[in-house]
Design a protein around this motif. Structure first.
Motif, PDB file in Angstrom:
ATOM      1  N   VAL A   1      46.153   3.947   0.086  1.00 55.12           N
ATOM      2  CA  VAL A   1      46.803   5.207   0.429  1.00 55.12           C
ATOM      3  C   VAL A   1      45.985   6.367  -0.137  1.00 55.12           C
ATOM      4  N   THR A   2      45.669   7.316   0.738  1.00 50.55           N
ATOM      5  CA  THR A   2      44.887   8.486   0.330  1.00 50.55           C
ATOM      6  C   THR A   2      45.708   9.762   0.308  1.00 50.55           C
ATOM      7  N   PHE A   3      46.844   9.760   1.015  1.00 52.18           N
ATOM      8  CA  PHE A   3      47.695  10.956   1.048  1.00 52.18           C
ATOM      9  C   PHE A   3      49.100  10.561   1.464  1.00 52.18           C
ATOM     10  N   THR A   4      50.085  11.193   0.844  1.00 52.46           N
ATOM     11  CA  THR A   4      51.483  11.066   1.282  1.00 52.46           C
ATOM     12  C   THR A   4      52.113  12.450   1.271  1.00 52.46           C
ATOM     13  N   GLY A   5      53.058  12.648   2.146  1.00 48.17           N
ATOM     14  CA  GLY A   5      53.797  13.903   2.208  1.00 48.17           C
ATOM     15  C   GLY A   5      55.136  13.659   2.861  1.00 48.17           C
ATOM     16  N   ASP A   6      56.103  14.467   2.497  1.00 49.57           N
ATOM     17  CA  ASP A   6      57.450  14.345   3.053  1.00 49.57           C
ATOM     18  C   ASP A   6      57.841  15.630   3.752  1.00 49.57           C
ATOM     19  N   GLY A   7      58.756  15.509   4.701  1.00 47.74           N
ATOM     20  CA  GLY A   7      59.255  16.667   5.416  1.00 47.74           C
ATOM     21  C   GLY A   7      60.704  16.479   5.794  1.00 47.74           C
ATOM     22  N   GLU A   8      61.315  17.576   6.172  1.00 48.54           N
ATOM     23  CA  GLU A   8      62.705  17.568   6.631  1.00 48.54           C
ATOM     24  C   GLU A   8      62.819  18.515   7.814  1.00 48.54           C
ATOM     25  N   THR A   9      63.613  18.126   8.790  1.00 53.29           N
ATOM     26  CA  THR A   9      63.727  18.918  10.009  1.00 53.29           C
ATOM     27  C   THR A   9      64.661  20.104   9.839  1.00 53.29           C
ATOM     28  N   ASP A  10      64.371  21.148  10.622  1.00 53.64           N
ATOM     29  CA  ASP A  10      65.232  22.329  10.652  1.00 53.64           C
ATOM     30  C   ASP A  10      66.263  22.156  11.778  1.00 53.64           C
ATOM     31  N   ALA A  11      66.970  23.217  12.111  1.00 57.11           N
ATOM     32  CA  ALA A  11      68.028  23.151  13.127  1.00 57.11           C
ATOM     33  C   ALA A  11      67.501  22.747  14.505  1.00 57.11           C
ATOM     34  N   SER A  12      66.216  23.009  14.773  1.00 58.85           N
ATOM     35  CA  SER A  12      65.645  22.633  16.066  1.00 58.85           C
ATOM     36  C   SER A  12      65.081  21.214  16.059  1.00 58.85           C
ATOM     37  N   GLY A  13      65.245  20.506  14.923  1.00 55.00           N
ATOM     38  CA  GLY A  13      64.729  19.145  14.811  1.00 55.00           C
ATOM     39  C   GLY A  13      63.247  19.096  14.496  1.00 55.00           C
ATOM     40  N   THR A  14      62.661  20.231  14.118  1.00 54.96           N
ATOM     41  CA  THR A  14      61.222  20.328  13.863  1.00 54.96           C
ATOM     42  C   THR A  14      60.918  20.219  12.375  1.00 54.96           C
ATOM     43  N   TYR A  15      59.850  19.497  12.059  1.00 53.50           N
ATOM     44  CA  TYR A  15      59.372  19.410  10.673  1.00 53.50           C
ATOM     45  C   TYR A  15      57.918  19.862  10.627  1.00 53.50           C
ATOM     46  N   SER A  16      57.477  20.232   9.443  1.00 54.82           N
ATOM     47  CA  SER A  16      56.078  20.600   9.209  1.00 54.82           C
ATOM     48  C   SER A  16      55.701  20.091   7.822  1.00 54.82           C
ATOM     49  N   ILE A  17      54.617  19.343   7.756  1.00 52.48           N
ATOM     50  CA  ILE A  17      54.142  18.792   6.487  1.00 52.48           C
ATOM     51  C   ILE A  17      52.743  19.334   6.231  1.00 52.48           C
ATOM     52  N   ALA A  18      52.555  20.019   5.099  1.00 48.74           N
ATOM     53  CA  ALA A  18      51.240  20.535   4.726  1.00 48.74           C
ATOM     54  C   ALA A  18      50.371  19.385   4.231  1.00 48.74           C
ATOM     55  N   VAL A  19      49.111  19.403   4.661  1.00 45.79           N
ATOM     56  CA  VAL A  19      48.164  18.351   4.282  1.00 45.79           C
ATOM     57  C   VAL A  19      46.913  19.012   3.714  1.00 45.79           C
ATOM     58  N   ASN A  20      46.533  18.590   2.529  1.00 44.98           N
ATOM     59  CA  ASN A  20      45.297  19.083   1.921  1.00 44.98           C
ATOM     60  C   ASN A  20      44.163  18.142   2.255  1.00 44.98           C
ATOM     61  N   GLY A  21      43.047  18.719   2.647  1.00 44.44           N
ATOM     62  CA  GLY A  21      41.849  17.930   2.876  1.00 44.44           C
ATOM     63  C   GLY A  21      41.759  17.345   4.261  1.00 44.44           C
ATOM     64  N   ASP A  22      40.575  16.871   4.576  1.00 46.42           N
ATOM     65  CA  ASP A  22      40.267  16.253   5.851  1.00 46.42           C
ATOM     66  C   ASP A  22      40.427  14.738   5.692  1.00 46.42           C
ATOM     67  N   HIS A  23      41.070  14.098   6.651  1.00 46.55           N
ATOM     68  CA  HIS A  23      41.343  12.660   6.576  1.00 46.55           C
ATOM     69  C   HIS A  23      40.720  11.927   7.766  1.00 46.55           C
ATOM     70  N   GLU A  24      39.458  12.276   8.037  1.00 47.51           N
ATOM     71  CA  GLU A  24      38.746  11.689   9.170  1.00 47.51           C
ATOM     72  C   GLU A  24      38.619  10.175   9.067  1.00 47.51           C
ATOM     73  N   ASP A  25      38.472   9.660   7.867  1.00 48.24           N
ATOM     74  CA  ASP A  25      38.280   8.219   7.674  1.00 48.24           C
ATOM     75  C   ASP A  25      39.583   7.469   7.429  1.00 48.24           C
ATOM     76  N   ASP A  26      40.698   8.122   7.710  1.00 42.98           N
ATOM     77  CA  ASP A  26      42.015   7.534   7.435  1.00 42.98           C
ATOM     78  C   ASP A  26      42.821   7.318   8.709  1.00 42.98           C
ATOM     79  N   VAL A  27      43.764   6.409   8.620  1.00 49.26           N
ATOM     80  CA  VAL A  27      44.789   6.234   9.643  1.00 49.26           C
ATOM     81  C   VAL A  27      46.039   6.894   9.073  1.00 49.26           C
TER      82      VAL A  27
END
Length: 166
Positions: A67-93
């Motif tokens: 594991v190289t990165f984890t992040g959590d999010g929660e949806t707003d009233a429209s069901g939309t979430y946004s998770i901030a990600v630091n760095g480039d994860h080109e070599d990751d799934v």
């Protein structure tokens, strides 16, 4: 005075270049969580957004699987979430998983629609720092009464719906 202005201009340009490069390595993963009110296995016109659904993003290295990165999010009233990600994860799934629905009668993950992959890299020709994930969903315990009409409008049979849920 002219030397100061030239130096200030060069420093300003350098700072802007640095900020633009730093910005390229910061991303936001966005998507929506819905309630499949017809138990079709996909979104329909009567699907509903879920407020307060919890999602998790996990990136793993392709070669070692660590594991190289984890992040959590929660949806707003429209069901939309946004998770901030630091760095480039080109070599990751990287995958987002719909973890939890606060809607008591719509909290069973839709098979095949509860996890979505996302490419988080600036090396893919996408100029925007936002990366979108397909909508993820949960099944309502009992379909809405209007679902028969919705399914008929889509020209689907019950067998088609069973295949979609597999």
């Amino acid at each position: 005075m002219a030397k100061f202005s030239s130096l200030a201009f060069i420093l300003l340009i350098g700072a802007l270049c640095f900020l633009s490069v730093a910005h390229c390595d910061d991303f936001h993963v966005e998507g929506k969580i819905y309630c499949d009110t017809c138990r079709c296995g996909f979104e329909t016109k009567v699907s509903e957004p879920i407020k307060g659904a919890k999602v998790a993003l996990e990136c793993k290295n392709r070669e070692g699987g660590h594991v190289t990165f984890t992040g959590d999010g929660e949806t707003d009233a429209s069901g939309t979430y946004s998770i901030a990600v630091n760095g480039d994860h080109e070599d990751d799934v990287c995958e987002v998983t719909a973890k939890e629905s606060p809607v008591e009668d719509c909290n069973e993950p839709v098979k095949g629609r509860s996890t979505g992959r996302v490419a988080i890299t600036g090396n893919n020709g996408i100029p925007s720092p936002v990366r979108y994930v397909n909508s993820l969903g949960f099944l309502k315990k009992e379909p809405l009464s209007s679902c028969g009409k919705v399914i008929a409008e889509l020209d689907l049979t019950p067998e088609d719906i069973m295949v979609a849920r597999m």
